[in-house]
Scaffold this active site. Structure first.
Site, PDB file in Angstrom:
ATOM      1  N   CYS A  23       0.943  -1.239   0.321  1.00 55.20           N
ATOM      2  CA  CYS A  23      -0.026  -0.042  -0.314  1.00 55.20           C
ATOM      3  C   CYS A  23       0.957   1.620   0.258  1.00 55.20           C
ATOM      4  O   CYS A  23       0.775   2.155  -1.139  1.00 55.20           O
ATOM      5  CB  CYS A  23      -1.265  -0.035   1.346  1.00 55.20           C
ATOM      6  SG  CYS A  23      -0.380  -0.867   2.343  1.00 55.20           S
ATOM      7  N   HIS A  35      -1.749   7.441   3.733  1.00 54.49           N
ATOM      8  CA  HIS A  35      -0.523   6.280   4.415  1.00 54.49           C
ATOM      9  C   HIS A  35       0.979   6.437   4.273  1.00 54.49           C
ATOM     10  O   HIS A  35       1.726   5.936   3.557  1.00 54.49           O
ATOM     11  CB  HIS A  35      -0.745   4.747   3.210  1.00 54.49           C
ATOM     12  CG  HIS A  35      -0.780   3.728   4.313  1.00 54.49           C
ATOM     13  ND1 HIS A  35      -1.109   2.671   3.500  1.00 54.49           N
ATOM     14  CD2 HIS A  35      -0.407   4.040   5.438  1.00 54.49           C
ATOM     15  CE1 HIS A  35      -0.348   1.730   4.565  1.00 54.49           C
ATOM     16  NE2 HIS A  35      -0.644   1.729   6.029  1.00 54.49           N
TER      17      HIS A  35
END
Lengths: 521, 521
Positions: free
Chosen positions: B75, B138
């Protein structure tokens, strides 16, 4: 309006409706049956190259069945089931020579489709249909078993697979028939270049189909075309204009040519003005032959294993129904359905009652097709391998009562029905019995059959409770047919098919020495 | 017409054209980035349940990219690559703590997106765009790394994954931000019921998106919406109206809700009259997390393995471009493309020149999108795992220079990135080097990477001859960024994010004790 007037009015309407119904010819039926094409070979089913624009368009114009099954993971039994509406275990297309073996009709087979069976084209005659099979028959090649003895009026194609070329002193090449007589043999008059993959057979089959359709339109006769082409069965072939055109190599070229041909047939139906009176169904006889490797085998998408197995990859098939004006466009049906339903559904489309003197496994799908309703939500799917019920699907759950990929001996010799997909305890190389505690999968969240449900879970217990009575009921009522695929004999091979003398293609048969056929897997 | 008159005429036309161009606002940009959703999770990519009608319709109205890749099988690096247009090895989103390890930004990570990097929203400001990120960031959760410090004007969502609930004495729950301040934490103000799977987060993210779009339409300002929702990342969740609705269990419910939300956003763009001025792209950050099992992991269709690996299942992504009136309907593009192209393409759509002081890995896909032409047919795809170039794709061929699924220790403990898919010699549990003789696959006929091409074949030699210079060139010119994912420290966790004091959600951080993060795979 007075009551009498109303009655008269209604009567008139009813009369006109009846007349209209009378005047409309029963719908034509076209079943396009592919050979060893997998669920994952079409763009609409997720083939990454997305090279099937005509089939994808057919799905967009028709109804897609992602839960469609064959009756057997091998060609002959699957085809016998389609044409009889009955499981192979009932119609005799299996062997009892060994437990749970896949059997078919190589040219040394003695048996074929039993005279006791009623085939779809015979039934359709009741309403004046004329039927033609184009391509592979595979229900027995001895004279009494051929298509024209079983309801078809026309045939162009071959009784067996296009394997070869053979040393004709030992084994004849497979004949190609035009109706009741052979007109040549593969690798002789009908070339398949195994080195280049070139063959114009799909083009011939396309032309034969278009000609047949046009002729029936001319004489205004309802027709059934069973277009059973085989370019995706090894040795895979395509004609020169398709060779090298796909991203997938020769197999993809064959798929592209078949896709194109489907497109041509559908647009021909439109051009002839009969599209709205022709029910077309596209599917395949069994899963992709993964054992043939990357160059000759297709794709079963996310499913486990392939042809020869009772995992999803062996029996889940691509399936599209198309009937403009009758089937709504672009619908996905979750109905669990099978090739045997094509028998029953075709009869319903034609307005013919199915035979009532035997068990039929096919359902009438017309409520699904025409009204988008579902029929028998709880209809089970039975996964047979030869004489054994290996697995059963009910709703989203599938229980394996027996598991077997193939034997250790075969596996070690390099034959692999599940390449890159071994699931420990599932793709077993011993025939493993699980009848007391079946392996159960949830095909919704686990279409690849990789995560057996924990036998201690409540879910497992609940599923088993609903599955067990279905299996017991099925077994209790099952009357197996006489097995047709037990005896082999080199004397019965295609040495001298009818018509061979006219073209100088007769070969001398050896003496008859029947033996119990060996079915290794 | 005299020359002077013609000149005047042309000048007038040019003037009007310029005026039209001036008056048309630059197109809005919407990037919908899914979390751990696999290539095979959409109906249009072959998910058997076909439960994504809105995404399938989006594909039918737009362009489908079956050859679309992320920049990393995990990710954080993938998201950093999307927003910078650069490989993680360049933008610093990798670790050098061990060889070929997947690294990301858990809340103990010290690093984040480097100030040296230029992110898409910062670039878009040049043309007056306002940018919002909804969902998962993120790229680092320490204050300097947050979205509003990196070009975004608005944010609703969280800096890290929605793991938890935690014992807050040891580890804080992940905060949810509204712009620059937290408004709550997962499992506290923002519930995710891990037992039932219920959470209304997708509905919140949908509403945030619709509100943002409507507000920009009101003030006639071009916008960039980065809709980075995470319902398909474990623990998978859906809101009550979707729970239990799919055939696939909770994971399918989450997909259905996201699919529905995409449909709502697209129809809102139409209703607001801005559809033809809004470029929308749908994709995912990495392959489905097969290690999460059948209930929490998605599908990578026919591809090998999943998230964390450099096999196709780890990095090939579902991808759809949509821009009514600009992108032709229902087209499949075979272009090899990546998430990094979204950076470059978005700039091209906005009419902004890309930064010229650094290497960009993204291409401008507008020729593909708007004219259906292909760009750089021979552009390579690089498959990195941490600091190692594991594989390269060129055309239909992919060469693995290193193979690794995960370690034997992890594998034996039950962590499996390739469940049911072990391919001997390919899905290795040692890091195996093949730099001198790479494993080569033909992804057209073998999308599942199951049949390495024989190293003695001419095909192998030909492929290697064209691949080797591409790899050498890439390595020669590569300037790795400073690795940001090497250092961890419990002191940097989300103890007291900005705004915590307003809602009484501040926690006390422990003393700083940095360590070299351990990346096991």
């Amino acid at each position: 309006m007075g009551t009498e007037l109303l009655t008269l009015f209604c009567a008139l309407i009813c009369y006109s409706l009846a007349e209209i119904t009378e005047n409309v010819a029963p719908p034509n039926i076209v079943i396009m049956l592919m050979d060893d094409m997998g669920w994952g070979d079409l763009g609409v089913f997720g083939q990454p190259s997305k090279e099937t624009p005509y089939l994808d368009a057919m799905a967009a114009q028709g109804m897609l069945f992602p839960n469609f099954y064959t009756a057997n993971p091998l060609c002959s039994p699957s085809r016998a089931a389609l044409l009889t509406g009955r499981l192979p275990i009932r119609n005799g297309f299996y062997s009892t020579n060994a437990h749970a073996r896949n059997a078919y009709t190589p040219q040394e087979i003695v048996g074929g489709i039993s005279k006791e069976e009623i085939l779809l084209p015979s039934m359709l005659k009741k309403k004046g249909y004329i039927s033609k099979i184009i391509g592979k028959w595979h229900l027995g090649h001895r004279p009494q078993y051929l298509p024209l003895e079983n309801g078809f009026s026309e045939w162009f194609g071959s009784p067996n697979c296009h394997f070869g070329p053979y040393n004709v002193n030992v084994r004849p090449n497979i004949p190609v028939y035009n109706n009741s007589e052979m007109v040549g043999r593969y690798y002789e008059e009908f070339q398949i270049n195994k080195k280049t993959g070139e063959s114009n057979l799909t083009q011939i089959y396309l032309k034969e189909g278009l000609d047949f359709i046009r002729r029936q339109v001319d004489v205004r006769r309802p027709f059934f075309l069973y277009w059973a082409v085989d370019a995706t069965h090894g040795p895979v072939y395509a004609s020169s204009s398709f060779l090298g055109k796909s991203q997938r190599g020769r197999y993809g070229d064959a798929v592209m040519e078949l896709d194109y041909s489907v497109g041509v047939i559908l647009s021909s139906l439109r051009n002839l003005g009969i599209a709205s009176n022709t029910f077309v169904f596209f599917t395949s006889d069994n899963g992709a032959a993964l054992a043939s490797g990357a160059k000759e085998g297709g794709s079963n998408g996310p499913f486990l294993c392939g042809k020869e197995t009772t995992f999803e990859g062996g029996m889940r098939e691509p399936a599209i129904a198309w009937w403009p004006g009758h089937i709504k466009e672009g619908v996905v049906s979750y109905q669990l359905a099978t090739v045997m339903d094509l028998f029953t559904t075709s009869l319903a489309v034609a307005g013919i009652s199915p035979p009532d003197d035997r068990t039929l496994d096919g359902l009438d799908l017309t409520p699904v097709l025409l009204n988008g309703s579902s029929v028998s939500i709880n209809r089970p799917i039975f996964y047979y391998r030869g004489n054994e019920l290996m697995a059963v699907r009910l709703g989203l759950y599938k229980a394996h009562y027996w598991t077997w990929s193939n034997s250790w001996d075969e596996f070690k010799s390099g034959i692999n029905f599940c390449p890159g997909q071994e699931v420990p305890g599932v793709t077993t190389h011993e025939q493993e019995e699980h009848t007391l505690q079946p392996l159960i999968f949830h095909l919704g969240r686990d279409p690849g059959e990789k995560y057996p449900i924990n036998v201690l879970s409540q879910e497992y217990k609940d599923v088993l409770r609903s599955l067990s009575p279905v299996v017991e009921e099925h077994k209790k009522n099952l009357l197996p047919g006489i097995p047709q695929l037990n005896v082999c004999d080199f004397a019965v091979m295609n040495w001298a098919p009818a018509g061979c003398e006219k073209i100088g293609k007769c070969l001398k048969a050896p003496e008859s020495k029947p033996w119990k056929c060996e079915w290794p897997h």
